[in-house]
Design an enzyme around this catalytic site. Structure first.
Site, PDB file in Angstrom:
ATOM      1  N   THR A  74     -25.678  44.659 -12.448  1.00  0.00           N
ATOM      2  CA  THR A  74     -25.117  45.295 -11.262  1.00  0.00           C
ATOM      3  C   THR A  74     -23.760  45.921 -11.579  1.00  0.00           C
ATOM      4  OG1 THR A  74     -26.249  43.706  -9.839  1.00  0.00           O
ATOM      5  CG2 THR A  74     -24.359  44.860  -8.877  1.00  0.00           C
ATOM      6  N   SER A 202     -28.831  43.820 -18.797  1.00  0.00           N
ATOM      7  CA  SER A 202     -28.309  42.548 -18.284  1.00  0.00           C
ATOM      8  C   SER A 202     -28.923  41.391 -19.064  1.00  0.00           C
ATOM      9  CB  SER A 202     -28.679  42.436 -16.809  1.00  0.00           C
ATOM     10  OG  SER A 202     -28.301  41.187 -16.307  1.00  0.00           O
ATOM     11  N   CYS A 328     -34.620  39.789  -6.458  1.00  0.00           N
ATOM     12  CA  CYS A 328     -33.455  39.592  -7.303  1.00  0.00           C
ATOM     13  C   CYS A 328     -32.237  39.984  -6.490  1.00  0.00           C
ATOM     14  CB  CYS A 328     -33.541  40.352  -8.614  1.00  0.00           C
ATOM     15  SG  CYS A 328     -34.113  42.001  -8.439  1.00  0.00           S
TER      16      CYS A 328
HETATM   17  N1  PLP Z   1     -31.323  46.655 -11.910  1.00  0.00           N
HETATM   18  C1  PLP Z   1     -32.576  46.175 -11.946  1.00  0.00           C
HETATM   19  C2  PLP Z   1     -33.705  47.112 -12.181  1.00  0.00           C
HETATM   20  C3  PLP Z   1     -32.801  44.810 -11.777  1.00  0.00           C
HETATM   21  O1  PLP Z   1     -34.051  44.334 -11.810  1.00  0.00           O
HETATM   22  C4  PLP Z   1     -31.698  43.963 -11.549  1.00  0.00           C
HETATM   23  C5  PLP Z   1     -31.890  42.520 -11.288  1.00  0.00           C
HETATM   24  O2  PLP Z   1     -32.876  42.056 -10.879  1.00  0.00           O
HETATM   25  C6  PLP Z   1     -30.418  44.517 -11.548  1.00  0.00           C
HETATM   26  C7  PLP Z   1     -30.257  45.868 -11.717  1.00  0.00           C
HETATM   27  C8  PLP Z   1     -29.198  43.662 -11.355  1.00  0.00           C
HETATM   28  O3  PLP Z   1     -28.947  42.914 -12.508  1.00  0.00           O
HETATM   29  P1  PLP Z   1     -27.993  41.614 -12.422  1.00  0.00           P
HETATM   30  O4  PLP Z   1     -28.801  40.547 -11.784  1.00  0.00           O
HETATM   31  O5  PLP Z   1     -27.678  41.304 -13.845  1.00  0.00           O
HETATM   32  O6  PLP Z   1     -26.803  42.002 -11.655  1.00  0.00           O
END
Ligand code: PLP
Length: 400
Positions: A74, A202, A328
């Site tokens: 994110t 990530s 998520c």
């Molecule tokens: N982008 C995508 C496509 C994701 O699937 C996710 C998390 O599920 C994120 C961004 C966000 O990642 P993080 O959980 O490391 O902030």
């Protein structure tokens, strides 16, 4: 019980690989120095950090100075989008993105629109979730500052034609960002082959811990730092580096990349057995996303007449961890914007289920799901006033 016997939610997160944990442990212990300190204990950690950066750059086909450490996917997306748009604020303020992006991208674009007066084009997708590269070309104006299209979709597993979109962006000299959070270990990551200028990943999606991410920034791409302070990460992302987790991410990325060719073949076979098994054993089951342009690990379905959350809870009781919708993000209510963009109605999209495979899954796990899921759907439908047993969707169902 905290650990399900069949874990099928790898798109949400993964368990830290013991080899990754081993690589990190010294940095929670004797190697605790601050990498910015001048004395030996700091310098040793600085060297380890530089080495991690070099190894990550090698996997991405990038230069070490193009790798920036963040706290998660994110943050990487935020840093890329806001940073690139702010850097061009006097000349350009238009962003092109899609209707199926993760909230890390879509909410950042929305804020730029609402608070900073940017103009955002949210491109539609087809029934499989694919963005049309020609539509990207048509949306470009002389004020376009950034194009941001994800590499692979977290909800429906669709892999976007990043390379084609990157070519169009390059022809117009517009920076191109991709959210590649779902890609490591499953898709090629070479930034030159992909043609991307900014790419977010990530750690916790590829067997590193939660709380660490990377943003790749191609040399020459201008970003205004969104996190200011002590000048770490060459002034691009202030804050004392999370040394142990960065070292873990570097190890995990190497492991994921070296295992990728064999793992993709293995997972694709498991995935296809799971998809066929579900479609054959559950009446009216719908596969969402693409049949061909799909992550090797990913299956996603709609079951009319049921609610995804109910299915997830019943699967949990049977020892299977799965998710409904994207799962998520927390506390998100309402229709999935992704399924809506693919053209599914709200009542139907309530019955979504995602089963995402990973390293520890075996054919027995697929059998486990195929044993448990059909009776769960049948029992929930038997209780549902909104399921038509003739197989049609009860469109008269209230929109909840
Ligand atoms: N982008 C995508 C496509 C994701 O699937 C996710 C998390 O599920 C994120 C961004 C966000 O990642 P993080 O959980 O490391 O902030």
């Amino acid at each position: 019980m905290s650990k399900p016997s069949t874990y099928l939610d790898h798109s949400a997160t993964t368990a830290t690989d013991p080899r990754v944990l081993e690589a990190m442990l010294p940095y929670f212990g004797e190697r605790y120095g601050n990498p910015s300190s001048l004395y030996q204990a700091g310098a040793t950690v600085r060297q380890a950090l530089d080495e991690a950066r070099r190894r990550i750059a090698e996997v991405l086909g990038a230069r070490p100075k193009e790798i920036f450490f963040t706290s998660c996917g994110t943050e990487s997306d935020n840093m890329a989008i806001r940073g690139a748009v702010w850097a061009q604020r006097d000349a350009r303020n238009h962003i092109i993105t899609s209707q199926v992006e993760h909230h890390a991208v879509s909410h950042t674009c929305k804020q730029l629109e609402e608070v900073f007066g940017c103009e955002v084009t949210y491109l539609p997708v087809d029934r499989e979730g694919l963005v049309d590269p020609d539509a990207v070309g048509r949306a470009i104006t002389e004020r376009t500052a950034l194009i941001s299209i994800m590499y692979a979709n977290n909800e429906v597993g669709t892999v976007e034609p990043i390379n084609k979109i990157a070519k169009i962006a390059r022809q117009h000299q517009i920076p191109f960002h991709t959210d590649a959070v779902q890609a490591p270990g499953l898709l090629p990551l070479n930034v030159d082959t992909l043609g991307v200028d900014l790419m977010a990943i990530s750690g916790h999606k590829f067997y590193a811990p939660k709380g660490v991410g990377v943003l790749y920034v191609r040399t020459g791409t201008k970003l205004v730092p969104t996190q200011t302070g002590g000048g770490q990460e060459r002034g691009m992302r202030a804050g004392t580096e999370n040394t142990a987790l960065i070292i873990g991410l570097a190890r995990a990325l190497e492991l994921a990349e070296s295992a990728r060719p064999a793992e993709v073949l293995r997972l694709t076979a498991l995935r296809d057995d799971l998809i066929q098994g579900v479609l054959n054993s559950i009446p009216d089951a719908v596969l969402t996303g693409s049949t061909t342009e799909r992550l090797a690990s990913h299956t996603s379905f709609l079951f009319n007449g049921v609610e995804g959350e109910g299915v997830v809870l019943k699967l949990d009781m049977a020892g299977i961890a799965a998710s409904s919708g994207s799962a998520c993000s927390s506390g998100d209510e309402g229709p999935s914007p992704v399924l809506a963009a693919l053209g599914y109605t709200y009542p139907l999209s309530r019955g979504s289920l995602r089963l995402s495979l990973g390293r520890e899954n075996t054919p027995e796990d697929v059998e486990h799901v195929l044993r448990e899921l059909p009776p769960i759907i049948a029992s929930l439908r038997a209780l549902s006033p909104y399921y038509n047993s003739d197989g049609t969707v009860a469109l008269s169902a209230p929109a909840w």
